[in-house]
Scaffold this motif. Structure first.
Motif, PDB file in Angstrom:
ATOM      1  N   GLU A 148      24.775  67.661  39.785  1.00  0.00           N
ATOM      2  CA  GLU A 148      23.394  67.649  40.001  1.00  0.00           C
ATOM      3  C   GLU A 148      23.085  66.440  40.778  1.00  0.00           C
ATOM      4  OE1 GLU A 148      23.960  70.446  37.294  1.00  0.00           O
ATOM      5  OE2 GLU A 148      24.619  68.409  36.657  1.00  0.00           O
ATOM      6  N   GLY A 149      24.090  65.626  41.319  1.00  0.00           N
ATOM      7  CA  GLY A 149      23.687  64.618  42.350  1.00  0.00           C
ATOM      8  C   GLY A 149      24.896  63.934  42.577  1.00  0.00           C
ATOM      9  N   CYS A 150      25.139  63.455  43.899  1.00  0.00           N
ATOM     10  CA  CYS A 150      26.169  62.754  44.357  1.00  0.00           C
ATOM     11  C   CYS A 150      25.678  61.982  45.503  1.00  0.00           C
ATOM     12  CB  CYS A 150      27.379  63.581  44.694  1.00  0.00           C
ATOM     13  SG  CYS A 150      27.269  64.215  46.350  1.00  0.00           S
TER      14      CYS A 150
ATOM     15  N   ARG B 183      24.050  66.222  35.100  1.00  0.00           N
ATOM     16  CA  ARG B 183      22.954  65.803  34.088  1.00  0.00           C
ATOM     17  C   ARG B 183      22.750  67.185  33.151  1.00  0.00           C
ATOM     18  NH1 ARG B 183      20.112  62.151  37.138  1.00  0.00           N
ATOM     19  NH2 ARG B 183      18.638  61.875  35.545  1.00  0.00           N
TER      20      ARG B 183
ATOM     21  N   ALA C 286      22.241  58.970  44.010  1.00  0.00           N
ATOM     22  CA  ALA C 286      22.557  60.289  43.585  1.00  0.00           C
ATOM     23  C   ALA C 286      21.422  60.935  42.539  1.00  0.00           C
ATOM     24  CB  ALA C 286      23.882  60.394  42.650  1.00  0.00           C
ATOM     25  N   GLY C 287      20.270  60.183  42.479  1.00  0.00           N
ATOM     26  CA  GLY C 287      19.309  60.781  41.613  1.00  0.00           C
ATOM     27  C   GLY C 287      19.086  60.271  40.270  1.00  0.00           C
TER      28      GLY C 287
END
Ligand SMILES: Cc1cc2nc3c(=O)[nH]c(=O)nc-3n(C[C@H](O)[C@H](O)[C@H](O)COP(=O)(O)OP(=O)(O)OC[C@H]3O[C@@H](n4cnc5c(N)ncnc54)[C@H](O)[C@@H]3O)c2cc1C
Lengths: 283, 797
Positions: free
Chosen positions: A176-178, A201, A281-282
């Motif tokens: 979901e983010g990196c 996530r 990454a959010g």
């Protein structure tokens, strides 16, 4: 800035290059030349023969058939600009886009970068975080090594003298983010500390995380402690503090430092940059 | 159309931009040989023996030589010992013979057919060393028991020098309301010009003449040193040519062992010899700058009036002395310590020290950045001690605009005085550009959010147009510092100016041409400024100390006046008029004409074919016994230096988590006197600020305890990069210097002088709420972070 005398040859296939390697004991492979040639000019490195693999066909492409395959001869600039990389492993695009300067990115290759294994390099940290595999060809066939095992120590990797890195695989790793964040050295722009975070996530909480660190340590390495601290958390300040503390513990025995950036400072900054990476990454 | 004061494009740029300019590395001579120098890997060692057999046997090697082969060549001179005191002088030889005192000192040389062969062979020269303990810190080197570098320099002291009023200053400090003490380190810097050094020498055995191409900021001085001091031959035996120079920052002023070696070898091997420095050599063997350890004490009264400044400095001079090493931390440092302020009491004591490090000499600013750093930090220390605004403390102590010429107290300037200035005006302009009051509000708001913003000022002055020969002689300098220029108007009206200055990036070809164009009324294209070759240019002391326009430019101006006089005399003869009735005017189109006063129909253009230029060059009909040709040479030795000034303001944000310092804004108001080309001045200011900021934040030569240069490459030594700097906001006030007819002061070094303390003051200001009073440079993230940590845990500094 004058290298010792050397011979030069340019094979056109991996097989030919392997043959040349086995025929010439101290020969060295030449890819982008941006780590090897400076060392030779400073006479820190000598080779009777340079085997220039830079024009071997088939080692310079990026493909995505389920997993991302990056040819060893892809340059940092090509990787940073690749839509495939940007979509499935954007942290690698970020990291390669931060390597040195434009000239370095136009010449330096991913294969050369990981073979050289400068602890201050950027791409290895991302490769370790993404469970990448290094694909290697040798006289006795091919093998594949997990990035976490491949990087062993300062400038030391799991690669035998007669072997060639042909490509790097980044397994499909939905996330979901990196992010990759780094503190650049003011002179060289290499990483004083570099952190890669991959987040999974589940609604508001973090169902899993990969955390890798480089620059501050002898090799790119994962931080199981930081990953555990993030997993199951809502990535709140307390979780980030706990992850930073765990990361600092995990790397305590593997730190490097110099007069400008001592070990203790790099260790602290690993914690700071971990938090920044999670945010980027959010998280 | 006047061009002085206009941003005329640089005449030199087309050849630089297209790559046609010829640098030393581009020059190849028939039969040229190449050398590689074996340099000491040890900081302090005796040379026990050198065996060159293996090296000499390498095919392509012409010869291998050691120091013993050059005993007939004198050691390098040090023509500027510190003035008025004893100096224990130790200078390098072409190659060292008995011992080395720093890493990089040359001990053997290989001459070969090509560069790579020379390098291969030099690695085969075997040296047996007796390694000695090393010391790299100037203060520690003076302690009892420290390793001793030179027999004639007990405790490694080269000289003790002082200036100002010791007893008056002590008394003033004793009776001040507050006294602030601080130790300040002004770290060692590596000049890093884009082009490294190099030399090509050719010797003609028949007449014993040397032609030497070299990377020189001062070709005439180099010839002088070669002839009178090193080889003991008359001037006509040496011709020095300095081709296009890729920057110098001072480091290319000096005589170096490699130049002497290359030149001596050209005679020994009977073929031209070329040496071009690698970047690694540049870092260990070219001079470094700064490297002071200073204890400053500053006294003040509660109202902010500074009562006294006492400065104790250890100046690191390196293992041996470079050409003007002792003069920099004495005359050009101590005598500048009054800054922009009317300080009633000043005293400065300097100890020049040998250590096992590379040579230290003038680097952009040369002594004045070090002085300005001390003064501008001291003023901020007073402000923080008294809880006053640093702007107010500055205003309170400024030399008032109506007190020029101003002579600093205690005979600090040894007879000279500041020429002109209006320090408040520059400060006002800079504050206005900054929005100072608004910033203070923004800073307070940011602090409430845990963000550390800071602002730093530097209200500097500097000393430029370094000259008065007699004064400099009294300061220990063993020569003069006048300049000369020759101006010739050829038969076509084109003008050739030759001078002994040596542009290495400053744009003399343009700014001098602007002067000539306006004064004579010719176009820029008609003016050709030539320097670089001792054959064909009049003697000059070269380009440094921001002196080429303030001294050399005036020599040009004087020659122009003589040309104009002669043109008038020729015109009077042609017009059959009285010379007093003939005037030289530049008309509205910018064309110079001679005309009979009041009757413009009797007029003639000067700078064109068949104009007065042709009358003079032809010489067919000249008055009386007048000699033909408009060809005049003038010399100029000014009565005093010039004193530019200004205010630089830096706004930083310190990352509280990492200690990283980001420059948010940089405002510079400089007063460099009359401006000839604002674009060139802006360029000088920009580059100077970049280097000044870099000293504050990034640059720093580091030696380990064994005297190895740890920051030996550009991978470790951080020179400034464009992406680390904001767009500079420049302003200017213009207070002409009364000391020369052009009103110019000098603009080459303001940035390095002003920027460093502005940045440090800003960072300290950003952390002032944590009780931080000082951090030593470079303000690397780790250093700043450590300071924040220690202070957040309740310490003091
Ligand atoms: C000024 C500068 C700044 C830099 N800054 C950064 C930075 O910020 N971050 C960063 O990560 N890197 C940085 N680098 C290093 C850069 O990424 C290099 O290009 C890279 O490390 C080496 O790649 P190369 O293709 O040039 O390898 P080469 O120099 O050609 O080879 C390096 C080594 O790898 C071996 N090798 C090369 N290819 C293979 C292969 N396919 N299989 C097996 N062995 C191989 C060679 O034999 C050699 O030993 C910088 C380099 C420079 C010069």
């Amino acid at each position: 800035m004058w290298p010792a005398e050397f011979d030069y040859t340019r094979p056109s296939s991996v097989a030919e290059a392997l043959q040349l390697l086995s025929d010439n004991e101290d020969a060295k492979l030449l890819a982008g030349g941006h780590s090897l040639l400076p060392a030779m000019k400073l006479r820190l490195n000598e080779a009777p023969l340079l085997i220039d693999i830079s024009r071997i066909e088939g080692l310079g492409s990026i493909s995505n058939n389920g997993s991302l395959k990056i040819g060893a001869l892809c340059t940092h600039a090509e990787i940073a600009a690749s839509a495939d990389v940007q979509s499935s492993c954007s942290a690698l695009a970020t990291a390669t886009g931060m390597v040195g300067d434009q000239q370095v990115r136009n010449w330096g290759t991913l294969g050369g970068n990981v073979a050289h294994a400068d602890p201050a390099s950027d791409p290895p940290t991302v490769l370790v975080a993404f469970d990448a595999n290094i694909n290697i060809e040798g006289a006795s066939g091919s093998r594949s090594v997990a990035a976490s095992d491949f990087f062993m120590d300062l400038f030391t990797v799991d690669l035998e003298p007669g072997e060639i890195i042909t490509s790097i695989d980044i397994p499909d790793h939905p996330h979901e983010g990196c992010a990759y964040v780094k503190m650049p050295h003011p002179a060289s722009r290499y990483a004083v500390v570099g952190i890669c975070v991959v987040l999974h996530r589940d609604g508001g909480s973090c169902s899993g995380a990969h955390v890798a660190v480089g620059g501050a340590t002898v090799r790119a390495m994962r931080s199981p402690g930081a990953e555990a601290a993030l997993r199951g958390s809502s990535l709140d300040d307390a979780a980030l503090d706990a992850a930073a503390a765990a990361l600092k513990d995990d790397i305590a025995n593997d730190l490097i430092g110099d007069m400008s950036f001592p070990e203790a400072y790099r260790q602290e900054m690993a914690g700071v940059y971990l938090k920044r990476a999670v945010k980027a990454a959010g998280g | 159309m006047a061009v002085v004061g206009k941003a005329v494009k640089r005449k030199e740029d087309p050849r630089l931009i297209t790559g046609e300019a010829r640098y030393l590395e581009d020059i190849k001579l028939p039969g040229m040989t190449h050398i590689a120098i074996l340099r000491s890997p040890h900081a302090h060692a005796n040379i026990v023996s050198i065996n060159s057999e293996r090296a000499a046997a390498v095919p392509g090697v012409i010869g291998v030589f050691t120091g013993q082969d050059f005993m007939d060549v004198n050691p390098l001179p040090c023509p500027w010992p510190a003035g008025g005191v004893d100096n224990n002088l130790n200078t390098p030889r072409a190659l060292e013979v008995e011992k080395v005192t720093h890493v990089g000192a040359g001990v053997a040389v290989v001459v070969a057919e090509d560069r790579a062969t020379a390098q291969d062979a030099v690695e085969l020269v075997d040296v047996e060393w007796e390694v000695l303990p090393a010391v790299t810190d100037a203060e520690e080197a003076t302690f009892d028991g420290a390793p001793q570098l030179h027999e004639n320099a007990p405790n490694n002291v080269c000289m003790e020098w002082d200036c100002g009023d010791q007893s008056g200053t002590d008394a003033a400090l004793g009776s001040s309301d507050v006294v602030v003490k601080q130790r300040l380190r002004n770290q060692r810097l590596i000049p890093t010009p884009m082009e490294t050094r190099g030399c090509i020498a050719q010797h003609e055995a028949v007449n014993g003449e040397y032609t030497i191409w070299m990377t020189s900021q001062a070709p005439h001085v180099h010839r002088l040193l070669f002839t009178a001091f090193i080889f003991g031959v008359p001037e006509n035996k040496v011709r020095v040519i300095s081709p296009q120079i890729g920057g110098g920052f001072g480091a290319k002023i000096f005589m170096y062992p490699e130049y002497v070696l290359t030149t001596a070898l050209s005679k020994k091997v009977g073929r031209p010899v070329k040496w071009v420095e690698t970047r690694s050599e540049n870092y260990i063997a070219t001079t470094h700058g700064r490297d002071h350890v200073t204890d400053v004490e500053v006294g003040a009264n509660r109202d902010g009036t500074i009562t006294g400044l006492k400065v104790r400095t250890y100046a690191n001079l390196g293992g041996t002395l470079s050409t003007v090493a002792p003069g920099i931390p004495t005359t050009l440092y101590g005598r500048m310590l009054s800054g922009a302020y009317k300080l009633p009491n000043i005293y400065c004591h300097v100890t020049g020290v040998y250590t096992n490090t590379g040579m230290v000499d003038a680097y952009r600013g040369a002594g004045r950045p070090e002085a300005t750093y001390v003064v501008e930090r001291a003023v901020d220390l007073v402000a923080s001690e008294l809880g006053m605004d640093p702007v107010e403390v500055r205003r309170k102590n400024f030399v008032p605009a109506d007190s020029f010429p101003y002579e600093p107290s205690g005979n600090l300037l040894n007879g000279l005085s500041y020429d002109s200035g209006n320090y408040d005006k520059a400060l006002d302009m800079a504050l206005e550009m900054t929005g100072y009051e608004d910033f203070r509000a923004e800073q307070a708001a940011a602090r409430a959010e845990g963000r550390y913003l800071g602002i730093g000022l530097s209200t500097y002055i500097e000393i430029c147009g370094i000259a008065p020969s007699a004064w400099m002689f009294g300061e220990g300098w063993g020569a003069a510092l006048w300049e000369s220029a020759n101006v010739r108007m050829h038969i076509t009206g084109d003008v050739v100016v030759t001078s002994g200055s040596q542009s290495h990036g400053q744009g003399h070809e343009t700014s001098i041409a602007q002067l000539v164009a306006d004064e004579l009324g010719v176009s820029m294209d008609q003016v050709h400024v030539q320097h670089s070759d001792t054959l064909g240019t009049p003697f000059g002391y070269g380009t440094y100390g921001s002196r080429s326009t303030a001294v050399g430019g005036v020599a040009v101006w004087r020659s122009l006046q003589r040309i104009k006089e002669k043109a008038r005399a020729i015109a009077a003869h042609e017009f059959e008029a009285n010379v007093d009735d003939v005037e030289y005017v530049v008309n509205d189109e910018g064309v110079g004409v001679v005309q009979v006063k009041g009757s413009p129909d009797q007029s003639k253009v000067v700078g064109e074919f068949m104009g007065i230029a042709t009358s003079a060059a032809g010489g067919w009909d000249l008055p009386g016994d007048m000699e033909p040709f408009l060809d005049e040479t003038a010399y100029y030795d000014p009565p005093d230096c010039t004193y530019p000034f200004g205010t630089h303001i830096c706004i930083v944000e310190v990352d509280a988590e990492t200690g990283n310092v980001g420059i948010k804004r940089y405002i510079a108001v400089d007063d460099v006197g009359k401006v000839i080309n604002p674009m060139i001045v802006d360029g000088q200011v920009h580059g100077g600020i970049a280097q000044g900021v870099a000293q504050a934040l990034w640059e720093g030569a580091q030696y380990d305890e064994n005297g190895q240069l740890v920051s030996g490459s550009m991978m470790d030594y951080a020179i400034p990069r464009a992406d680390l700097l904001p767009s500079f906001e420049l302003g200017r006030t213009e207070t002409p210097s009364p000391n020369n007819p052009l009103g110019v002061k000098g603009a080459g070094e303001t940035g390095t002088i002003a920027a460093t303390p502005a940045v440090v003051n800003a960072v300290v200001d950003a952390l002032s709420h944590l009780n931080v009073r000082h951090i030593d440079m470079p303000l690397t993230p780790s250093r700043v972070w450590e300071t924040i940590q220690s202070r957040s845990n309740g310490g003091n500094s």
